[in-house]
Structure formats: structure tokens, C-alpha cells
Design an enzyme around this catalytic site. Structure first.
Site, PDB file in Angstrom:
ATOM      1  N   SER A 257       0.695  -1.146   0.015  1.00 45.56           N
ATOM      2  CA  SER A 257       0.116  -0.120   0.037  1.00 45.56           C
ATOM      3  C   SER A 257       0.984   1.347   0.097  1.00 45.56           C
ATOM      4  CB  SER A 257      -1.014  -0.196   1.134  1.00 45.56           C
ATOM      5  OG  SER A 257      -1.983   0.999   0.951  1.00 45.56           O
ATOM      6  N   ASP A 354      -9.851  -4.755  -4.968  1.00 46.61           N
ATOM      7  CA  ASP A 354      -9.500  -3.669  -3.898  1.00 46.61           C
ATOM      8  C   ASP A 354     -10.306  -2.342  -4.022  1.00 46.61           C
ATOM      9  OD1 ASP A 354      -7.709  -1.621  -2.724  1.00 46.61           O
ATOM     10  OD2 ASP A 354      -6.010  -2.373  -3.523  1.00 46.61           O
ATOM     11  N   HIS A 384      -7.675  -5.171  -0.991  1.00 49.29           N
ATOM     12  CA  HIS A 384      -6.625  -4.700  -0.795  1.00 49.29           C
ATOM     13  C   HIS A 384      -5.355  -5.109   0.060  1.00 49.29           C
ATOM     14  CE1 HIS A 384      -4.588  -0.686  -0.400  1.00 49.29           C
ATOM     15  NE2 HIS A 384      -4.303  -0.580   0.772  1.00 49.29           N
TER      16      HIS A 384
END
Length: 411
Positions: A257, A354, A384
Site C-alpha cells: 500500500s 481492492d 486491498h
């Protein structure tokens, strides 16, 4: 441009440009019809283990304690010299196919350009390859016989240490010493070093005897600092401190991320030390992009209040409270507006479900980086966090493949 030509026997036929043909597996030359199972090298099973019914895959993944990961057989299409398809990014696109669930079933394959997807039946994975290189095709291919690389897991113990920095918060970290290239895990926004992916990679590195570092950002976890005063720029300095003061020799960075954004900055700042990148749902420019998508009235209100309450199902409160000054500071670190000067191998893993960072972001990164050795791997049913068993398996396979690639280059 990808054209849909209809179907033949239920298989979609696609062409990326004039002169690029499409195939069913049955029409390929014999040399191209190769179905193998990818198995990283491991010690030979004993007669007792065979009798007990332990599979090679179970032994191969012994490093991931408590995780019985599924066997993932792949069908590999060997690419003839100069036989890559035209791609709008690099000029070539690798051909990949995936075996079907049923025993003996042949995976459907079409030779395609960028934007045409190869269906993946069991794990729901799609792959796009940029450049004519070993990359993912090597990951899916059987490896030559050699001395076993897998060592008994869990021989080393890691304890929390602290990196002291003048005028900057002390950083909490855990480190395994071992072979090069080392691996550094860069966590996501307000995530600490004890997440599923970070621990799985540690067990994997223990089994291989490779160096590994995981750490907490300043203001997060066991590190010093005030979270409300932290910015993307300060966390970028945290990553560089880990690379400069703790890491020895070449490093593979694994960024999750926000960590996927910071790993690109680290590769730009330390090109001699960062030799490969793996992004997991890389949120490159993510904070700024999400803010800019808000209505004008909402942005004005956030500017007046000085705080953005960003909704998130991953927060216990249901929102992340982000200072407006943090958003403005993050604008100075955006990368997708121009070519990204990173030349090392890059692997980008992303879930198509996601709902935080769209998978299209990974495609943008692949398009913007200067490197031609880039793979984008999409997981159809992953979200995600990408921390399910099959996601972790894909992640460690990708690390293993890059270690092999870098070792081959050095040797």
C-alpha cells in the site's frame, strides 16, 4: 489496440496488432506445448515422508508455519526467440496461460497484447508482463536441478531493536542476518511490522537464510514519534534510514500500500543499493488522488477544519483522521505525473476487488517507470490487504523468483 475476433471451441481469439496471431494450445508447435508444475528446489522427500503422503508443495512451504498453502500447478508456454507480442508500453508482452482446475484439463490461452487478459481458473489470477525478460515466466517454469536452498525454518529469533537517529524519532525494527540480497518490508499506512505479510516473509527468509528487516514508521507501533506530526516525507526518511543504517549489501524492497509508494522513492534515492521492487497494492500518489476525487465543497470544508476524516473499513473508528497539512505535503512526493526513474526489476501484485487503491494504479506505475523489466499480476478475488493463503503464496514465490534472477545476474 486489442481486437476481439470471436471464439473457437469456446476460446476467445484476440489480436494485439496486425500480424500477431492467436492460438489454441492444440495448434501450437510441439516445442511450445509444455505443461509443468513450478516447484522451487527442496530436499528430496524421504521414504517415510512419501509414505505419510506429504507433498512436495507442503514441504516447500514449510517456512510458513501454520499455513497449509494450496498447491498451484501452472501451465507454462515457452516463448520462442523474438516471439513476443506487441505491447504499447515496452514493445513486447509475454504469453502466459494457466491450467484449469480439472485433472488433465488444458488451460485456455490466447496470445495477446497489453489490455487483453488471460483467464486463470483456480486462483483467479491474471498477469500482464512488460518486457522480454525472465520475470514471471521463470517463476512459473520448472527450475533446473541444483543443491537444495531450503533450510530448516525457525532457527533464528528476532527481538525488537531501535535505530537511534539524531533529531529524528527512534525506529523500532527486527532484523535477520543472512545472505544477500536482503529483503526489507515496508508496511502500509499506520500498519506495523507484525502484519501477516511481514511475518510470512520473515519465515520465508529464515528458510532461505537471507537477510530480512521489518520496521515501524515513526509514530506507529513501537517507534517513537507523534503520528499527527508524521508526513509522507518523514516516512520516506524512515525508509532511507533503514536502508542506509541497517541494511547491508543489495536489497529487495517489498512495499505494501503506502509502502509501495515509498519503495519507489527509495529506489530513486538509492539506486545502487535497491536492486528490485515488489509492490503489493501499491498506493502510489494514493492519498493525494483520493483527496482530489472529493467534491469541491468537501475539499473546502476539509481545508477550513484542517482535518480530513477519511472513511476506512480498516480503522477501528471507521475513519482515518488525516491533517490537511499532510495532504498538501504529500503533493510534493507524487510520481505518476512524469516518468519514474527506476531501472531495476519491478513486480506489482494487486487485487481486482481492492476498493481502496484501484488496480489500475499498478498499471499506471508500470507505464510510468523507466524499467522494462516489469510484471503486473492481478488477483481477481483479492482485496486491498492481499493476505489470504494464495496471496501470501504468490508473494513468496515472487520474492524467490527475484532472488534467483539477481543471483543469476551476479554469477
Amino acid at each position: 489496440m486489442v481486437s476481439y475476433l470471436g471464439t473457437m471451441g469456446g476460446v476467445p481469439l484476440l489480436a494485439s496488432s496486425p500480424g500477431v496471431s492467436t492460438h489454441r494450445e492444440s495448434s501450437l508447435p510441439k516445442a511450445l506445448k509444455t505443461s509443468q508444475t513450478h516447484r522451487p528446489n527442496l530436499p528430496n522427500r524421504t521414504a517415510q515422508q512419501r509414505k505419510a503422503g506429504k507433498s512436495d508443495d507442503a514441504l516447500r512451504m514449510c517456512a510458513l508455519r501454520g499455513s497449509k498453502l494450496e498447491q498451484a500447478p501452472f501451465t507454462k508456454l515457452r516463448r520462442p526467440a523474438g516471439g513476443a507480442c506487441v505491447s504499447s508500453v515496452s514493445g513486447r508482452c509475454a504469453c502466459l496461460c494457466r491450467s484449469a482446475r480439472g485433472a488433465g484439463a488444458v488451460g485456455k490461452m490466447a496470445r495477446v497484447g497489453l489490455g487483453a487478459w488471460v483467464p486463470c481458473c483456480r486462483l483467479g489470477r491474471m498477469a500482464v508482463s512488460f518486457g522480454f525478460h525472465r520475470g514471471l515466466s521463470t517463476l512459473l517454469a520448472p527450475k533446473a536441478e541444483r543443491a537444495p536452498r531450503w533450510l530448516p525454518a525457525c532457527r533464528q529469533k528476532t527481538s525488537i531493536s531501535y535505530l537511534s537517529r539524531p533529531d529524528l524519532p527512534n525506529l523500532a525494527y527486527k532484523r535477520l542476518k543472512g545472505k544477500s540480497p536482503g529483503i526489507i518490508f515496508i508496511p502500509g499506512y499506520i500498519s506495523n511490522m507484525n502484519g501477516t505479510k511481514a511475518l510470512a516473509i520473515e519465515e520465508f527468509c529464515k528458510s532461505l537464510g537471507h537477510a530480512y528487516i521489518r520496521f515501524d514508521y515513526s509514530g506507529v507501533g513501537n517507534s517513537d514519534g507523534n503520528l499527527e506530526e508524521c508526513t509522507v516525507g518523514k516516512w520516506r526518511k524512515d525508509v532511507l534510514s533503514i536502508i542506509d543504517d541497517l541494511a547491508e549489501g543489495p536489497q529487495i524492497l517489498v512495499g505494501s500500500s503506502l509502502g509501495g509508494w515509498l519503495m519507489l522513492h527509495a529506489a530513486i534515492a538509492r539506486p545502487q543499493k535497491v536492486v528490485a521492487l515488489i509492490g503489493v497494492a501499491a498506493a502510489v500518489d494514493g492519498l493525494v488522488t483520493q483527496f482530489n476525487q472529493l467534491p469541491v465543497e468537501a475539499k473546502k470544508e476539509i481545508e477550513m477544519k484542517g482535518v480530513w476524516s477519511m472513511p476506512s473499513k480498516y480503522s477501528e473508528e471507521g475513519v482515518y483522521r488525516i491533517q490537511y497539512s499532510v495532504i498538501k505535503e504529500a503533493e510534493h512526493h507524487c510520481l505518476l505525473h512524469s516518468p519514474i526513474p527506476v531501472n531495476c526489476p519491478i513486480r506489482l501484485l494487486h487485487g481486482m476487488k481492492d476498493d481502496i487503491v484501484p488496480w489500475h494504479t499498478s498499471m499506471q506505475v508500470a507505464d510510468r517507470v523507466v524499467s522494462t523489466d516489469v510484471d503486473v499480476i492481478l488477483r481477481k478475488n483479492s482485496d486491498h490487504r492481499m493476505k489470504e493463503k494464495a496471496d501470501i503464496q504468490l508473494l513468496v514465490y515472487t520474492i524467490d523468483d527475484l532472488i534467483d534472477k539477481l543471483s543469476t545476474v551476479v554469477n
